[in-house]
Design a protein around this motif. Sequence first.
Motif, PDB file in Angstrom:
ATOM      1  N   GLU A 115      88.356 -46.880 -44.472  1.00 19.18           N
ATOM      2  CA  GLU A 115      87.743 -46.802 -45.806  1.00 19.18           C
ATOM      3  C   GLU A 115      87.344 -45.375 -46.221  1.00 19.18           C
ATOM      4  N   GLY A 116      88.006 -44.870 -47.253  1.00 18.56           N
ATOM      5  CA  GLY A 116      87.736 -43.520 -47.756  1.00 18.56           C
ATOM      6  C   GLY A 116      86.314 -43.353 -48.260  1.00 18.56           C
ATOM      7  N   SER A 117      85.767 -44.411 -48.873  1.00 15.77           N
ATOM      8  CA  SER A 117      84.398 -44.315 -49.399  1.00 15.77           C
ATOM      9  C   SER A 117      83.393 -44.117 -48.271  1.00 15.77           C
ATOM     10  N   LEU A 118      83.641 -44.767 -47.143  1.00 14.12           N
ATOM     11  CA  LEU A 118      82.724 -44.637 -46.016  1.00 14.12           C
ATOM     12  C   LEU A 118      82.833 -43.244 -45.401  1.00 14.12           C
TER      13      LEU A 118
ATOM     14  N   ALA B  69      83.605 -40.519 -47.054  1.00  9.76           N
ATOM     15  CA  ALA B  69      82.915 -39.614 -47.982  1.00  9.76           C
ATOM     16  C   ALA B  69      81.400 -39.757 -47.848  1.00  9.76           C
ATOM     17  N   GLY B  70      80.936 -41.005 -47.690  1.00  7.77           N
ATOM     18  CA  GLY B  70      79.501 -41.245 -47.553  1.00  7.77           C
ATOM     19  C   GLY B  70      78.962 -40.716 -46.233  1.00  7.77           C
ATOM     20  N   ASN B  71      79.674 -40.994 -45.149  1.00  7.92           N
ATOM     21  CA  ASN B  71      79.208 -40.570 -43.824  1.00  7.92           C
ATOM     22  C   ASN B  71      79.169 -39.059 -43.676  1.00  7.92           C
TER      23      ASN B  71
ATOM     24  N   VAL C 215      90.701 -40.482 -54.769  1.00 11.65           N
ATOM     25  CA  VAL C 215      89.629 -39.506 -54.608  1.00 11.65           C
ATOM     26  C   VAL C 215      88.288 -40.226 -54.590  1.00 11.65           C
ATOM     27  N   VAL C 216      87.527 -40.035 -53.526  1.00 15.82           N
ATOM     28  CA  VAL C 216      86.149 -40.534 -53.473  1.00 15.82           C
ATOM     29  C   VAL C 216      85.233 -39.331 -53.315  1.00 15.82           C
ATOM     30  N   TYR C 217      84.223 -39.254 -54.178  1.00 16.81           N
ATOM     31  CA  TYR C 217      83.352 -38.089 -54.173  1.00 16.81           C
ATOM     32  C   TYR C 217      82.281 -38.174 -53.098  1.00 16.81           C
ATOM     33  N   GLY C 218      82.177 -37.125 -52.318  1.00 12.96           N
ATOM     34  CA  GLY C 218      81.068 -36.957 -51.382  1.00 12.96           C
ATOM     35  C   GLY C 218      79.971 -36.137 -52.047  1.00 12.96           C
ATOM     36  N   ASP C 219      78.888 -35.904 -51.305  1.00 12.67           N
ATOM     37  CA  ASP C 219      77.765 -35.144 -51.874  1.00 12.67           C
ATOM     38  C   ASP C 219      78.175 -33.759 -52.351  1.00 12.67           C
TER      39      ASP C 219
END
Lengths: 397, 397
Positions: free
Chosen positions: B128-131, B133-135, B384-388
Amino acid sequence: MKPSHLVIGLMSGTSLDGVDAALVEITGSGESTRIQVKHFVSVPFANDVQAELLRVASQTPVPAQVISHLNFLLATLYTEAIAQLCQEAGIELNQVDLIGSHGQTIFHQSEPAAFCGRMLASTLQIGEGSLLAGNTGVTTISDFRPRDMAAGGKGAPLIPYVDYLLFRDDRLGRVLLNVGGIANITSLPASAEMEQVKAFDTGPGNMVIDALVRRFTNEEKTYDANGSIAAGGQVIAPLLEKLLAHPFFSADPPKTAGREQFGEAFVRQMLEHSKTARFEDLVCTATELTARSVAAAVTRFVLPATRVQQLIVSGGGARNAFLMQRLQVAVTGIKVVTSDDLGVPTAAKEAIGFAILANETLHLHAGNVPGATGARYPAVLGKVVYGDNYKRLRGIE
Amino acid sequence: MKPSHLVIGLMSGTSLDGVDAALVEITGSGESTRIQVKHFVSVPFANDVQAELLRVASQTPVPAQVISHLNFLLATLYTEAIAQLCQEAGIELNQVDLIGSHGQTIFHQSEPAAFCGRMLASTLQIGEGSLLAGNTGVTTISDFRPRDMAAGGKGAPLIPYVDYLLFRDDRLGRVLLNVGGIANITSLPASAEMEQVKAFDTGPGNMVIDALVRRFTNEEKTYDANGSIAAGGQVIAPLLEKLLAHPFFSADPPKTAGREQFGEAFVRQMLEHSKTARFEDLVCTATELTARSVAAAVTRFVLPATRVQQLIVSGGGARNAFLMQRLQVAVTGIKVVTSDDLGVPTAAKEAIGFAILANETLHLHAGNVPGATGARYPAVLGKVVYGDNYKRLRGIE
């Protein structure tokens, strides 16, 4: 970037009955968001597609290829819904700037459980965003839940952000209620700040009612149109009491519900408890369960903190007159209205919501409400896939 | 945007043995791309994870929740690999600009087949790309295949674009060969334009060899280190002939292979054909199959159109001395070298490739080669998933 965008929002919910598509002109972003709903269509899934989705979402074991194919199939069906939407609205696809798609949830578990020696929560939405972008040529933002979970949230509900943008009022305390397969509420105190917004699932919406209707009509009917079946029945009080004792209802929010809690197993349990009950009494009891569980959630978790003047109902349940009546009885002292009354078509509200959430991501704004999902921080949601229009959209040509 | 970016590329291949992570400083984009490989790690999956992946990728029926959990579990394992990579490289995560992740393919079918009354091709990558980016806090681009398929391509191979950027030569005709579970080649004529690049899977790489070694050593060994088992055996000529008659080898490119063609069923067929064969002879035959099918592909589909001076090998197979020797025998007149000889570590090449593909998407450049995948047009790949770090990355603060 352009001051306003033509955005399509797509929602296919836990009821597995089809896809809703809304065409919305969105001006601005964030708190300055203004919308004009151009058109809305609701396109049912064919029976074989629905059966396959139900099989997968009910956790029947299937080869990975079934999920892979369903992921692409749904995007194909979404594309067809978009084509119908644009045709009926009299616009060309190349006028559309952006698509926001929730996708179809086939698994959602917001509480960590053991898996391969680790504790994991996870969620899985299908309806391939890349295929939507490729088929339509329109940049697509899809699969919003996982980014919230990565921020420590439960991945749902996501509409509260939209409720905040569209429905907060300077003087009135409002609760938004969406009755899809699952019912959820958003609490918006008068002149609320984002930090004051609370939202959570209250339990079953139409899911249990629909399952009973399908079962007893041998799939001839799929829902209780206008609540007419329930209106001819009576509440089975001992059963209702037992159902309301489900631990989900008393658990503190934020919390999310799905087919895991209120799917087939839950309905089986109802039937076992009341083996000789009349069909209409069971449907009436399920309808009362929805009304009472919503009212209990408002009483337990909203009213202690804020005053509420209006309960604004949207989703399929807003068209169930009997449910609306029972709701008004259950939440004494609060005026029950529909989102139609405030200019947002009830059936289209969630689809409109995902158009707005996509617009927020396009503008690099966070789209989750930590008070709704339990996330540790607001995050920019979704996965961006570029369609042929990406240069125009990003203003580089 | 900054002139150079620190990018992490992640690859977990069809061999299901772990994840490769490369830290690359990338300057520029497109044809001006220059890279400096900072560090590389290869982190094996634990046995239970590998077994679960193999079960799912072998199309054993599982509930959707297994795929949902695996999707999040892989992102967790990728996060740990990234932490190890950064620690060993002596950099902090917040110095990293971007992550590019291929994900783990659990189903890939590039030819349309009937499903719910439609003809559908589909592909499914997890991790999972969102995870991610979040992690990590780092903007992540993942799942590159579906956008190519949406453009009418086969979704693979995607490394040819990278081969073109890194290895095209003014004077030498080159074929790049990557030997992972599956083997694939990219043909780069001297001073090639993108339109002249051809690439396709040639068939099994290590997949059949590994399966035999696992089986005969009761999982004690998982691969034929340096080809030493094969070197002690002899080719079973009638079996080799039968295997080379597989229709995949003569099919015109573009084409992709996977566990569907060369997985368990293929190995079972080998064992049935040669029931009393010695283990080392079977491994030798599988190794020869890889070498000969690569050579046949070059002869049939590359040499008629262009001159080739070098065959540049990368992937796990480049470390199999016996395979390298058999390859040199099979492709007479072409010099066999490894990508190490040209400054790109063989084991890291694909992971580096997904760092470069992510950098291309960041710069809104297409990343697929239509001559490799069969796509109708070049498309900007990935989700594209945005990280901080998204504001810094997009240059808005």
